[in-house]
Design a protein around this motif. Structure first.
Motif, PDB file in Angstrom:
ATOM      1  N   VAL A  11       0.853  -1.250  -0.103  1.00  0.00           N
ATOM      2  CA  VAL A  11       0.037  -0.039  -0.056  1.00  0.00           C
ATOM      3  C   VAL A  11       0.676   1.224   0.059  1.00  0.00           C
ATOM      4  O   VAL A  11       0.527   2.171  -0.747  1.00  0.00           O
ATOM      5  N   ASP A  30       9.957   3.446   7.020  1.00  0.00           N
ATOM      6  CA  ASP A  30       9.734   2.036   7.208  1.00  0.00           C
ATOM      7  C   ASP A  30      10.910   1.751   7.832  1.00  0.00           C
ATOM      8  O   ASP A  30      12.039   2.119   7.540  1.00  0.00           O
ATOM      9  N   ALA A  41       4.525  -7.933   3.599  1.00  0.00           N
ATOM     10  CA  ALA A  41       3.887  -9.126   3.174  1.00  0.00           C
ATOM     11  C   ALA A  41       3.695  -9.110   1.961  1.00  0.00           C
ATOM     12  O   ALA A  41       3.630  -9.997   1.132  1.00  0.00           O
ATOM     13  N   GLY A  42       3.603  -7.874   1.096  1.00  0.00           N
ATOM     14  CA  GLY A  42       3.564  -7.653  -0.429  1.00  0.00           C
ATOM     15  C   GLY A  42       4.572  -8.490  -1.093  1.00  0.00           C
ATOM     16  O   GLY A  42       4.452  -8.995  -2.118  1.00  0.00           O
ATOM     17  N   GLY A  47       0.606 -13.772  -5.442  1.00  0.00           N
ATOM     18  CA  GLY A  47      -0.016 -12.809  -6.521  1.00  0.00           C
ATOM     19  C   GLY A  47      -1.198 -13.358  -7.338  1.00  0.00           C
ATOM     20  O   GLY A  47      -1.394 -12.843  -8.475  1.00  0.00           O
ATOM     21  N   MET A  48      -2.012 -14.084  -6.665  1.00  0.00           N
ATOM     22  CA  MET A  48      -3.209 -14.525  -7.160  1.00  0.00           C
ATOM     23  C   MET A  48      -4.122 -13.240  -7.175  1.00  0.00           C
ATOM     24  O   MET A  48      -4.330 -12.722  -6.092  1.00  0.00           O
ATOM     25  N   VAL A 176       7.807   4.453  12.561  1.00  0.00           N
ATOM     26  CA  VAL A 176       6.573   5.463  12.711  1.00  0.00           C
ATOM     27  C   VAL A 176       6.012   5.155  14.053  1.00  0.00           C
ATOM     28  O   VAL A 176       5.447   3.956  14.133  1.00  0.00           O
ATOM     29  N   PHE A 320      -5.698  -8.284   4.280  1.00  0.00           N
ATOM     30  CA  PHE A 320      -5.470  -9.648   4.522  1.00  0.00           C
ATOM     31  C   PHE A 320      -4.922 -10.556   3.530  1.00  0.00           C
ATOM     32  O   PHE A 320      -3.811 -10.053   3.117  1.00  0.00           O
ATOM     33  N   ARG A 321      -5.861 -11.511   3.135  1.00  0.00           N
ATOM     34  CA  ARG A 321      -5.008 -12.319   2.192  1.00  0.00           C
ATOM     35  C   ARG A 321      -5.382 -11.918   0.486  1.00  0.00           C
ATOM     36  O   ARG A 321      -5.062 -12.698  -0.031  1.00  0.00           O
ATOM     37  N   HIS A 322      -5.946 -10.680   0.368  1.00  0.00           N
ATOM     38  CA  HIS A 322      -6.185 -10.408  -0.862  1.00  0.00           C
ATOM     39  C   HIS A 322      -5.529  -8.895  -1.199  1.00  0.00           C
ATOM     40  O   HIS A 322      -6.209  -8.302  -1.828  1.00  0.00           O
ATOM     41  N   GLY A 323      -4.452  -8.495  -0.613  1.00  0.00           N
ATOM     42  CA  GLY A 323      -3.912  -7.198  -0.927  1.00  0.00           C
ATOM     43  C   GLY A 323      -3.621  -6.923  -2.290  1.00  0.00           C
ATOM     44  O   GLY A 323      -3.924  -5.801  -2.812  1.00  0.00           O
ATOM     45  N   TRP A 324      -3.155  -7.604  -3.030  1.00  0.00           N
ATOM     46  CA  TRP A 324      -2.728  -7.276  -4.364  1.00  0.00           C
ATOM     47  C   TRP A 324      -3.946  -7.263  -5.345  1.00  0.00           C
ATOM     48  O   TRP A 324      -3.813  -6.595  -6.432  1.00  0.00           O
ATOM     49  N   LEU A 325      -5.060  -8.142  -4.756  1.00  0.00           N
ATOM     50  CA  LEU A 325      -6.129  -7.965  -5.466  1.00  0.00           C
ATOM     51  C   LEU A 325      -6.986  -6.816  -5.482  1.00  0.00           C
ATOM     52  O   LEU A 325      -7.653  -6.392  -6.436  1.00  0.00           O
TER      53      LEU A 325
HETATM   54  C1  LIG Z   1       1.670 -16.091   2.425  1.00  0.00           C
HETATM   55  C2  LIG Z   1       1.031 -14.627   1.912  1.00  0.00           C
HETATM   56  C3  LIG Z   1       0.200 -15.051   0.654  1.00  0.00           C
HETATM   57  C4  LIG Z   1      -0.195 -13.954  -0.110  1.00  0.00           C
HETATM   58  N1  LIG Z   1      -0.950 -14.197  -1.117  1.00  0.00           N
HETATM   59  C5  LIG Z   1      -1.713 -13.269  -1.847  1.00  0.00           C
HETATM   60  C6  LIG Z   1      -2.166 -13.413  -2.940  1.00  0.00           C
HETATM   61  O1  LIG Z   1      -1.999 -14.601  -3.634  1.00  0.00           O
HETATM   62  N2  LIG Z   1      -2.896 -12.326  -3.648  1.00  0.00           N
HETATM   63  C7  LIG Z   1      -3.386 -11.314  -3.118  1.00  0.00           C
HETATM   64  O2  LIG Z   1      -3.881 -10.383  -3.421  1.00  0.00           O
HETATM   65  N3  LIG Z   1      -2.559 -11.040  -1.618  1.00  0.00           N
HETATM   66  C8  LIG Z   1      -1.954 -12.040  -1.150  1.00  0.00           C
HETATM   67  N4  LIG Z   1      -1.463 -11.836   0.197  1.00  0.00           N
HETATM   68  C9  LIG Z   1      -1.817 -10.560   0.946  1.00  0.00           C
HETATM   69  C10 LIG Z   1      -0.992  -9.239   0.716  1.00  0.00           C
HETATM   70  O3  LIG Z   1       0.260  -9.720   0.712  1.00  0.00           O
HETATM   71  C11 LIG Z   1      -1.416  -8.180   1.779  1.00  0.00           C
HETATM   72  O4  LIG Z   1      -2.680  -7.979   1.925  1.00  0.00           O
HETATM   73  C12 LIG Z   1      -0.624  -6.951   1.378  1.00  0.00           C
HETATM   74  O5  LIG Z   1       0.716  -7.176   1.301  1.00  0.00           O
HETATM   75  C13 LIG Z   1      -0.840  -5.988   2.668  1.00  0.00           C
HETATM   76  O6  LIG Z   1      -0.389  -4.820   2.064  1.00  0.00           O
HETATM   77  P1  LIG Z   1      -0.110  -3.489   3.126  1.00  0.00           P
HETATM   78  O7  LIG Z   1       0.805  -2.721   2.440  1.00  0.00           O
HETATM   79  O8  LIG Z   1      -1.218  -3.367   3.966  1.00  0.00           O
HETATM   80  O9  LIG Z   1       1.203  -4.475   4.293  1.00  0.00           O
HETATM   81  P2  LIG Z   1       2.460  -4.930   3.816  1.00  0.00           P
HETATM   82  O10 LIG Z   1       2.981  -5.580   2.659  1.00  0.00           O
HETATM   83  O11 LIG Z   1       2.943  -5.963   4.891  1.00  0.00           O
HETATM   84  O12 LIG Z   1       3.345  -3.688   4.235  1.00  0.00           O
HETATM   85  C14 LIG Z   1       3.374  -3.201   5.488  1.00  0.00           C
HETATM   86  C15 LIG Z   1       4.592  -2.194   5.718  1.00  0.00           C
HETATM   87  O13 LIG Z   1       4.407  -1.476   6.898  1.00  0.00           O
HETATM   88  C16 LIG Z   1       5.774  -1.497   7.624  1.00  0.00           C
HETATM   89  N5  LIG Z   1       5.776  -0.999   8.863  1.00  0.00           N
HETATM   90  C17 LIG Z   1       5.313  -1.970  10.037  1.00  0.00           C
HETATM   91  N6  LIG Z   1       5.233  -1.161  11.283  1.00  0.00           N
HETATM   92  C18 LIG Z   1       5.703   0.033  10.907  1.00  0.00           C
HETATM   93  C19 LIG Z   1       6.048   1.332  11.656  1.00  0.00           C
HETATM   94  N7  LIG Z   1       5.814   1.341  12.774  1.00  0.00           N
HETATM   95  N8  LIG Z   1       6.552   2.375  11.043  1.00  0.00           N
HETATM   96  C20 LIG Z   1       6.594   2.437   9.474  1.00  0.00           C
HETATM   97  N9  LIG Z   1       6.657   1.230   8.885  1.00  0.00           N
HETATM   98  C21 LIG Z   1       6.133   0.158   9.168  1.00  0.00           C
HETATM   99  C22 LIG Z   1       6.401  -2.828   7.248  1.00  0.00           C
HETATM  100  O14 LIG Z   1       7.868  -2.970   7.543  1.00  0.00           O
HETATM  101  C23 LIG Z   1       6.002  -3.147   5.751  1.00  0.00           C
HETATM  102  O15 LIG Z   1       7.092  -2.583   4.846  1.00  0.00           O
HETATM  103  C24 LIG Z   1      -0.428 -13.030   0.714  1.00  0.00           C
HETATM  104  C25 LIG Z   1       0.190 -12.600   2.073  1.00  0.00           C
HETATM  105  C26 LIG Z   1       0.840 -13.547   2.640  1.00  0.00           C
HETATM  106  C27 LIG Z   1       1.693 -13.461   3.843  1.00  0.00           C
END
Ligand SMILES: Cc1cc2nc3c(=O)[nH]c(=O)nc-3n(C[C@H](O)[C@H](O)[C@H](O)COP(=O)(O)OP(=O)(O)OC[C@H]3O[C@@H](n4cnc5c(N)ncnc54)[C@H](O)[C@@H]3O)c2cc1C
Length: 339
Positions: A11, A30, A41-42, A47-48, A176, A320-325
């Protein structure tokens, strides 16, 4: 505006790209040591991009965000001007002979929940062979047309590179501590911005009641194995999917465990996922396991996504489990709410 973004995960990177391209002065904070560090998690996501299959554990809002995002990704990829594998040739649901009961329940459930026109389409064995000749174990298959996949590692790299090129600045090794409207707290000091974004995923506690849900995946190198689409096995015990990615790789996932344990992949998950994957694609027997990873999916108590905007502060979480989606549409909604 002067914008501060907490979190450089999926995100945070999407926000940085869109905001920098819109002419804002963007700084992203970060705790990761550098842009390639795999904490978010990204990076781990398979990547589905499967809005219908995900209805198993989501709702019509997630479905709608998913459909919009599937249309947005090609435009974003075009902006990146970098290689990011993306395709939309559908995904398959598969079931072994003997598992007809669980398969019928899952397919009926998705058929009831999917809007008209998006229902799973049963394939004959000949149609399955034509679409995915390497799939040799399962006797039953359904096509979910229009679903897709994205290469998440290329995506994370390309988003950061394109945001940098657009002028975003990255503050690595910087946690942060908390956010308030128009300010981030860093090492006990308040830093003022015109607007701040909370994109900390599972790190956004205590301001949000988010939890991390452990997921484990394997990356296999399987030269010569031709698979085009995400494959999901409907199995009475395991949730297993296989996602092809360039070059010659298959990502096999994923466990879903209510734990914030980030330690290496367990033996149980290894046996379950890889045995199931081999049962679908027998040629995987000689594939090489090039990586195994565990990471945390950020989930809110209802497992649904959240965009919360107040003057000077936007929080995006619960992907959750669909962030890229769903992330492109969520980021679009968040930016539309800016003054
Ligand atoms: C095993 C697995 C398989 C997945 N498969 C899929 C899939 O096939 N298709 C799909 O759509 N989604 C999938 N996902 C879900 C997707 O990866 C997540 O929904 C998405 O990454 C969430 O994005 P985000 O930016 O909210 O969190 P993240 O990508 O986790 O990023 C959060 C960031 O915040 C940073 N952070 C944390 N605390 C702090 C702080 N205090 N200060 C500053 N920065 C901080 C972290 O270091 C990190 O870089 C999967 C996830 C997992 C774990």
């Amino acid at each position: 505006m002067r914008i501060g973004i907490a979190g450089a995960g999926l995100v945070g990177r999407l926000l940085a790209l869109q905001l920098a391209r819109a002419g804002h002065a963007v700084e992203v904070f970060d705790p990761a040591p550098h842009a390639e560090a795999r904490g978010a998690a990204g990076w781990t996501a398979a990547g589905m991009l499967c809005p219908v299959a995900e209805l198993q554990c989501s709702d019509e809002h997630v479905f709608a965000l998913g459909l919009r995002s599937l249309d947005l990704w090609p435009a974003i990829a075009g902006q990146l001007g970098l290689e990011m594998e993306f395709n939309r040739t559908g995904s398959l649901l598969l079931a072994h002979r003997g598992d007809e009961g669980v398969a019928a329940r899952s397919v009926e459930f998705l058929t009831r929940k999917a809007p008209p026109g998006y229902e799973p389409q049963a394939l004959t064995p000949a149609q399955l062979r034509e679409l995915e000749p390497a799939v040799r174990g399962p006797a039953h298959a359904w096509l979910l047309p229009g679903e897709g996949r994205i290469h998440t590692v290329q995506g994370m790299q390309a988003l950061a590179a394109a945001a940098t090129a657009a002028g975003a600045r990255w503050r690595w090794r910087t946690t942060v501590e908390r956010l308030e409207p128009g300010a981030l707290w860093l090492a006990g000091e308040r830093q003022a911005f015109d607007w701040v974004f909370d994109a900390r995923g599972a790190g956004a506690r205590p301001e949000l009641p988010v939890r991390g849900v452990r997921g484990e995946v394997f990356t296999l190198h399987a030269p010569g194995l031709k698979v085009q689409r995400p494959l999901r096995l409907l199995h009475p015990r395991y949730f297993v999917y296989m996602v092809p990615r360039a070059v010659d790789q298959i990502v096999v996932g994923a466990s879903e465990i209510e734990s914030e344990d980030r330690s290496p992949v367990s033996l149980r998950t290894t046996v379950e996922l890889l045995t199931a994957a081999h049962s679908v694609l027998p040629e995987l027997g000689e594939a090489r396991v090039v990586a195994s990873e565990a990471n945390l999916r950020p989930a809110l108590p209802d497992n649904l996504p959240l965009v919360d905007t107040q003057a000077g502060l936007t929080r995006i979480n619960g992907l959750f489990r669909h962030g890229w989606l769903i992330a492109p549409a969520m980021v679009q909604d968040a930016l539309a709410a800016l003054p």
